[in-house]
Scaffold this active site. Structure first.
Site: not given
Ligand code: ARG
Length: 462
Positions: A278, A284, A291
């Site tokens: 991130s 993260k 995804e």
């Protein structure tokens, strides 16, 4: 400005905006190798039937090979003034070999030519897609094999249903992918039909030999109706449908990866080389690969819907609308290749967390069905058994205990049909071992299936 090959009837140049609007060269140049392959077979046939001499054949074939080399090297990079790849190749050919090039388009139209090109293209792509699906099956089977004794929750409604072997879960995807392959291979039968020789719409009065062209290009058969040949794109609709279904399968697999890697599940770990960070939150490590595969299934669906919509209500035979077949096709092919390759890589970098997975089954009441089936085996009608075990579960919840903790006395308070043997199936391991039906999650069934897949996929004792 390049003179149009069809300019005889025109006393005016095409408006530049029309040229830009109608050109397909921007995307159909991707078909150049297939277009040239088709042209070489076509001119060989023209020579065989005497419409082109031996020396003309040699010059045209030599010229076509030169055009191919030029496009490959980027020496010839046709722009919109060439309209499409068919015009570009022919125009360039004429520059190289002179007027003899004018014989190439004998007994041929771009209408049958473009159908030929997409069929040749798709034939190659389907072959590649099938081997990529096999690759993904291989990496799933390897993970299944590594975790062959691991028990996990079998979900329905995303709630724990019954315990299953993790390998059984993974092999479910292997089965889906097998049907994806079957759909691709079945579609290939309809793709592998030669449309060339249909001409623009009606066939030709020239003495062509279509069977010879089919043989040269390795087509299994020759289209039986010239109007059908230039008009239909069902082979594309079919391919895009198969690609969309495969994409949906991949998206479900991807969704499970996203779920399983979440802190709440913590079923798996993904190697950091397949995670992304991130820009704001330093801690993260995100499953963006999965995804995106989930997201790209939307594009595959979109391609199918585009193609179906272009075809709907289109009168016979060729209409320029059909030029709109190529962009969704290319996009779908690229998207599917990319998704299959990355999912294969992803599964190679996924590690199951066996302790955590096994723990999640503890105390989840998912042996309840096995208990009900135990009562059935001892003579209780299923509905009654279902009700009895339902009450038993409610009682456990009230007392704050697990099914695993029940004693024979506890069980017999609900049904006198329970005996010593019932205690054994309170453990998920025993419940799974007791499965008998073909296709169930029984250890024997799953190991047999695993062995079968390994053999089929050429995996040596992973
Ligand atoms: N670029 C066209 C296509 O992709 C080729 C066929 C054009 N034929 C025609 N008569 N305008 O469909």
């Amino acid at each position: 400005m390049t003179k149009k090959l069809w300019s005889g009837r025109f006393d005016k140049a095409m408006a530049p905006e029309v040229e830009r609007f109608t050109a397909s060269i921007g995307f159909d140049r991707r078909l150049y190798a297939h277009d040239i392959k088709g042209s070489i077979a076509h001119v060989r046939m023209l020579s065989k039937v005497g419409l082109v001499s031996k020396s003309e054949l040699r010059r045209i074939v030599g010229g076509l090979q030169k055009v191919r080399a030029e496009i490959e090297k980027g020496v010839f990079a046709p722009g919109p003034e060439y309209e499409d790849i068919h015009m570009a190749v022919e125009t360039r050919l004429k520059k190289i070999v002179g007027p003899v090039a004018d014989k190439l388009h004998t007994a041929r139209s771009r209408n049958d030519q473009v159908a030929l090109d997409t069929r040749l293209f798709l034939r190659d792509e389907i072959g590649a897609i099938v081997s990529e699906i096999r690759g993904l099956q291989r990496s799933l089977v390897k993970v299944a094999s590594k975790n062959s004794a691991l028990i996990m929750p079998g979900f329905t409604h995303l709630q724990h249903g019954q315990p299953v072997l993790a390998a059984h879960h993974l092999l479910a995807y292997v089965e889906m992918l097998e049907r994806d392959i079957a759909r691709m291979e079945d579609c290939l039968k309809r793709v592998n039909v030669l449309p060339l020789g249909a001409g623009a719409v009606a066939g030709t009065s020239l003495p062509i030999d279509r069977a010879y062209v089919a043989k040269l290009l390795g087509f299994e058969s020759v289209s039986a109706n010239s109007m059908d040949a230039v008009s239909d794109r069902d082979y594309l609709m079919e391919f895009l449908a198969a690609a969309a279904v495969c994409g949906i399968h991949l998206s479900r697999m991807a969704e499970e990866v996203v779920l399983w890697v979440s802190r709440e599940f913590s079923f798996i770990e993904i190697d950091l080389s397949y995670c992304t960070g991130s820009s704001l939150m330093p801690q993260k490590a995100n499953p963006d690969v999965a995804e995106l595969v989930r997201g790209k299934a939307g594009r595959l669906l979109g391609a199918l819907v585009s193609m179906l919509t272009v075809m709907k209500g289109l009168p016979l035979s060729y209409n320029r609308d059909l030029q709109e077949d190529k962009e969704p096709l290319f996009d779908a092919v690229g998207t599917l290749h990319a998704s299959l390759m990355i999912m294969t890589g992803l599964w190679e970098r996924i590690r199951f967390r066996p302790v955590r997975i096994r723990m999640s089954v503890d105390g989840d009441f998912s042996q309840a069905t096995d208990l009900a089936e135990f009562l059935v085996m001892n003579g209780c009608p299923f509905r009654e058994a279902h009700h009895t075990v339902g009450r038993l579960v409610a009682d456990c919840i009230k007392r704050g205990i697990r099914i695993e903790d029940l004693t024979l006395k506890d069980l017999r308070a609900f049904s006198m049909l329970f005996n010593e043997k019932a205690l054994a199936i309170l453990s998920p391991e025993k419940g799974i071992a007791g499965k008998k039906s073909y296709g169930s999650t029984s250890p024997l069934g799953v190991s047999t299936a695993l062995r079968g897949w390994k053999k089929k996929l050429g995996i040596k004792n992973a």
